[in-house]
Design a protein around this motif. Sequence first.
Motif, PDB file in Angstrom:
ATOM      1  N   GLY A 122       0.814  -1.207   0.000  1.00 29.68           N
ATOM      2  CA  GLY A 122       0.000   0.000   0.000  1.00 29.68           C
ATOM      3  C   GLY A 122       0.848   1.257   0.000  1.00 29.68           C
ATOM      4  N   ILE A 123       1.927   1.242   0.770  1.00 28.01           N
ATOM      5  CA  ILE A 123       2.831   2.397   0.818  1.00 28.01           C
ATOM      6  C   ILE A 123       3.390   2.686  -0.570  1.00 28.01           C
ATOM      7  N   LEU A 124       3.885   1.656  -1.242  1.00 25.47           N
ATOM      8  CA  LEU A 124       4.441   1.831  -2.583  1.00 25.47           C
ATOM      9  C   LEU A 124       3.380   2.326  -3.558  1.00 25.47           C
ATOM     10  N   GLY A 125       2.182   1.741  -3.484  1.00 23.86           N
ATOM     11  CA  GLY A 125       1.118   2.145  -4.389  1.00 23.86           C
ATOM     12  C   GLY A 125       0.731   3.601  -4.223  1.00 23.86           C
ATOM     13  N   VAL A 126       0.545   4.022  -2.989  1.00 22.45           N
ATOM     14  CA  VAL A 126       0.141   5.406  -2.733  1.00 22.45           C
ATOM     15  C   VAL A 126       1.260   6.371  -3.115  1.00 22.45           C
ATOM     16  N   LEU A 127       2.501   5.998  -2.860  1.00 24.99           N
ATOM     17  CA  LEU A 127       3.626   6.858  -3.248  1.00 24.99           C
ATOM     18  C   LEU A 127       3.703   7.025  -4.766  1.00 24.99           C
ATOM     19  N   ARG A 128       3.227   6.029  -5.501  1.00 31.72           N
ATOM     20  CA  ARG A 128       3.206   6.128  -6.966  1.00 31.72           C
ATOM     21  C   ARG A 128       2.033   6.966  -7.467  1.00 31.72           C
ATOM     22  N   GLY A 129       1.175   7.377  -6.561  1.00 34.98           N
ATOM     23  CA  GLY A 129       0.020   8.156  -6.967  1.00 34.98           C
ATOM     24  C   GLY A 129      -1.216   7.328  -7.220  1.00 34.98           C
ATOM     25  N   GLU A 130      -1.171   6.044  -6.851  1.00 37.03           N
ATOM     26  CA  GLU A 130      -2.318   5.168  -7.054  1.00 37.03           C
ATOM     27  C   GLU A 130      -3.242   5.199  -5.829  1.00 37.03           C
ATOM     28  N   ARG A 131      -4.481   4.785  -6.029  1.00 34.82           N
ATOM     29  CA  ARG A 131      -5.372   4.536  -4.890  1.00 34.82           C
ATOM     30  C   ARG A 131      -5.237   3.066  -4.533  1.00 34.82           C
ATOM     31  N   PHE A 132      -4.922   2.798  -3.265  1.00 32.70           N
ATOM     32  CA  PHE A 132      -4.708   1.419  -2.840  1.00 32.70           C
ATOM     33  C   PHE A 132      -5.746   1.025  -1.801  1.00 32.70           C
ATOM     34  N   VAL A 133      -6.486  -0.027  -2.091  1.00 32.81           N
ATOM     35  CA  VAL A 133      -7.440  -0.590  -1.134  1.00 32.81           C
ATOM     36  C   VAL A 133      -7.072  -2.051  -0.941  1.00 32.81           C
ATOM     37  N   SER A 134      -6.722  -2.425   0.266  1.00 33.74           N
ATOM     38  CA  SER A 134      -6.285  -3.792   0.542  1.00 33.74           C
ATOM     39  C   SER A 134      -7.405  -4.788   0.248  1.00 33.74           C
ATOM     40  N   ASP A 135      -7.040  -6.056   0.128  1.00 37.84           N
ATOM     41  CA  ASP A 135      -8.038  -7.089  -0.178  1.00 37.84           C
ATOM     42  C   ASP A 135      -9.133  -7.147   0.877  1.00 37.84           C
ATOM     43  N   ARG A 136      -8.732  -7.054   2.134  1.00 35.65           N
ATOM     44  CA  ARG A 136      -9.719  -7.157   3.219  1.00 35.65           C
ATOM     45  C   ARG A 136     -10.673  -5.959   3.195  1.00 35.65           C
ATOM     46  N   ALA A 137     -10.119  -4.764   2.987  1.00 38.68           N
ATOM     47  CA  ALA A 137     -10.965  -3.573   2.908  1.00 38.68           C
ATOM     48  C   ALA A 137     -11.836  -3.625   1.659  1.00 38.68           C
ATOM     49  N   GLY A 138     -11.250  -4.100   0.554  1.00 38.26           N
ATOM     50  CA  GLY A 138     -12.007  -4.197  -0.690  1.00 38.26           C
ATOM     51  C   GLY A 138     -13.153  -5.182  -0.587  1.00 38.26           C
ATOM     52  N   LEU A 139     -12.917  -6.295   0.102  1.00 47.28           N
ATOM     53  CA  LEU A 139     -13.971  -7.292   0.294  1.00 47.28           C
ATOM     54  C   LEU A 139     -15.130  -6.700   1.087  1.00 47.28           C
ATOM     55  N   SER A 140     -14.799  -5.901   2.098  1.00 39.34           N
ATOM     56  CA  SER A 140     -15.840  -5.261   2.906  1.00 39.34           C
ATOM     57  C   SER A 140     -16.687  -4.334   2.038  1.00 39.34           C
ATOM     58  N   LEU A 141     -16.023  -3.577   1.154  1.00 39.44           N
ATOM     59  CA  LEU A 141     -16.755  -2.674   0.263  1.00 39.44           C
ATOM     60  C   LEU A 141     -17.597  -3.463  -0.737  1.00 39.44           C
ATOM     61  N   ASP A 142     -17.035  -4.553  -1.259  1.00 38.21           N
ATOM     62  CA  ASP A 142     -17.763  -5.362  -2.237  1.00 38.21           C
ATOM     63  C   ASP A 142     -19.030  -5.957  -1.632  1.00 38.21           C
ATOM     64  N   GLU A 143     -18.917  -6.402  -0.374  1.00 33.33           N
ATOM     65  CA  GLU A 143     -20.075  -7.018   0.277  1.00 33.33           C
ATOM     66  C   GLU A 143     -21.195  -6.010   0.497  1.00 33.33           C
ATOM     67  N   ALA A 144     -20.794  -4.744   0.607  1.00 32.13           N
ATOM     68  CA  ALA A 144     -21.800  -3.701   0.838  1.00 32.13           C
ATOM     69  C   ALA A 144     -22.274  -3.067  -0.467  1.00 32.13           C
ATOM     70  N   ALA A 145     -21.640  -3.446  -1.596  1.00 34.67           N
ATOM     71  CA  ALA A 145     -21.998  -2.849  -2.889  1.00 34.67           C
ATOM     72  C   ALA A 145     -23.467  -3.104  -3.202  1.00 34.67           C
ATOM     73  N   GLY A 146     -24.101  -2.088  -3.701  1.00 33.32           N
ATOM     74  CA  GLY A 146     -25.513  -2.225  -4.050  1.00 33.32           C
ATOM     75  C   GLY A 146     -26.440  -1.963  -2.896  1.00 33.32           C
ATOM     76  N   THR A 147     -25.872  -1.820  -1.686  1.00 30.35           N
ATOM     77  CA  THR A 147     -26.703  -1.514  -0.521  1.00 30.35           C
ATOM     78  C   THR A 147     -26.678  -0.012  -0.296  1.00 30.35           C
ATOM     79  N   SER A 148     -27.780   0.630  -0.496  1.00 34.70           N
ATOM     80  CA  SER A 148     -27.829   2.082  -0.340  1.00 34.70           C
ATOM     81  C   SER A 148     -27.872   2.440   1.132  1.00 34.70           C
ATOM     82  N   THR A 149     -27.266   3.552   1.447  1.00 33.97           N
ATOM     83  CA  THR A 149     -27.308   4.014   2.835  1.00 33.97           C
ATOM     84  C   THR A 149     -28.384   5.067   2.999  1.00 33.97           C
ATOM     85  N   ALA A 150     -29.124   4.992   4.080  1.00 30.02           N
ATOM     86  CA  ALA A 150     -30.179   5.975   4.332  1.00 30.02           C
ATOM     87  C   ALA A 150     -29.620   7.237   4.951  1.00 30.02           C
ATOM     88  N   ASP A 151     -28.337   7.221   5.280  1.00 23.37           N
ATOM     89  CA  ASP A 151     -27.731   8.355   5.961  1.00 23.37           C
ATOM     90  C   ASP A 151     -26.620   8.957   5.116  1.00 23.37           C
TER      91      ASP A 151
END
Length: 215
Positions: A122-151
């Motif tokens: 992640g350090i190397l990726g961000v230093l290169r100017g990339e957006r880095f989302v780890s597998d564990r964080a990405g999985l959390s986002l994927d599981e919530a994909a399509g679920t709208s938030t009321a807030d």
Amino acid sequence: MLPADPSHTHANLRFLLVDDHPAVRQGLNLLLESNGYTPGVEAGTRSDAKECLEQAAFDLALLDLSLADGSGLDLLADLAEHGVRTLIYSMHEDPGTIDRALRCGANGYVTKREDPGVLLEGILGVLRGERFVSDRAGLSLDEAAGTSTADPLFLLSDQERAIFSAMARGESNMEVAEKLGISPRTVETYLTRMVNKLGLANVRTLRKFAINGRE
């Protein structure tokens, strides 16, 4: 602009390590040193980090979200203003927090339950100017994909939420400033950020949204 391979300039890179646990900061510095980086400057609170930003320039901040004096999210704007890229390193794995951090300006997100190698990646990726989302964080986002938030307020930092709540009660900028121990000008800065994050037209629309719950 950093070269394509930041490893060639490891010794020139400056890190700011913001975490309220000294042992975590120590561990991060050991990880950096063992991989050819210069040890980072340590800060245990938001106020300490802000002081560091005024005193020196940094390339990357490793930022925890839970600090003794508030949320690390409230530091993201300050880091961006100083040209510092930010990689969140946090125990929080819920999709709302991860999405909120990225929307508030973080360049990457790594959870603390992941292997140190993931953090280095992640350090190397961000230093290169990339957006880095780890597998564990990405999985959390994927599981919530399509679920709208009321807030829609999940985009706001803790301080911004406090100001929003005060506006909903009809408090003036001066009253908000006195209650939160900040200047009226700082309140105005927060209001401008909130307008941008929520996609509203202006502060007047924001105040109407706070009071009525609609634009």
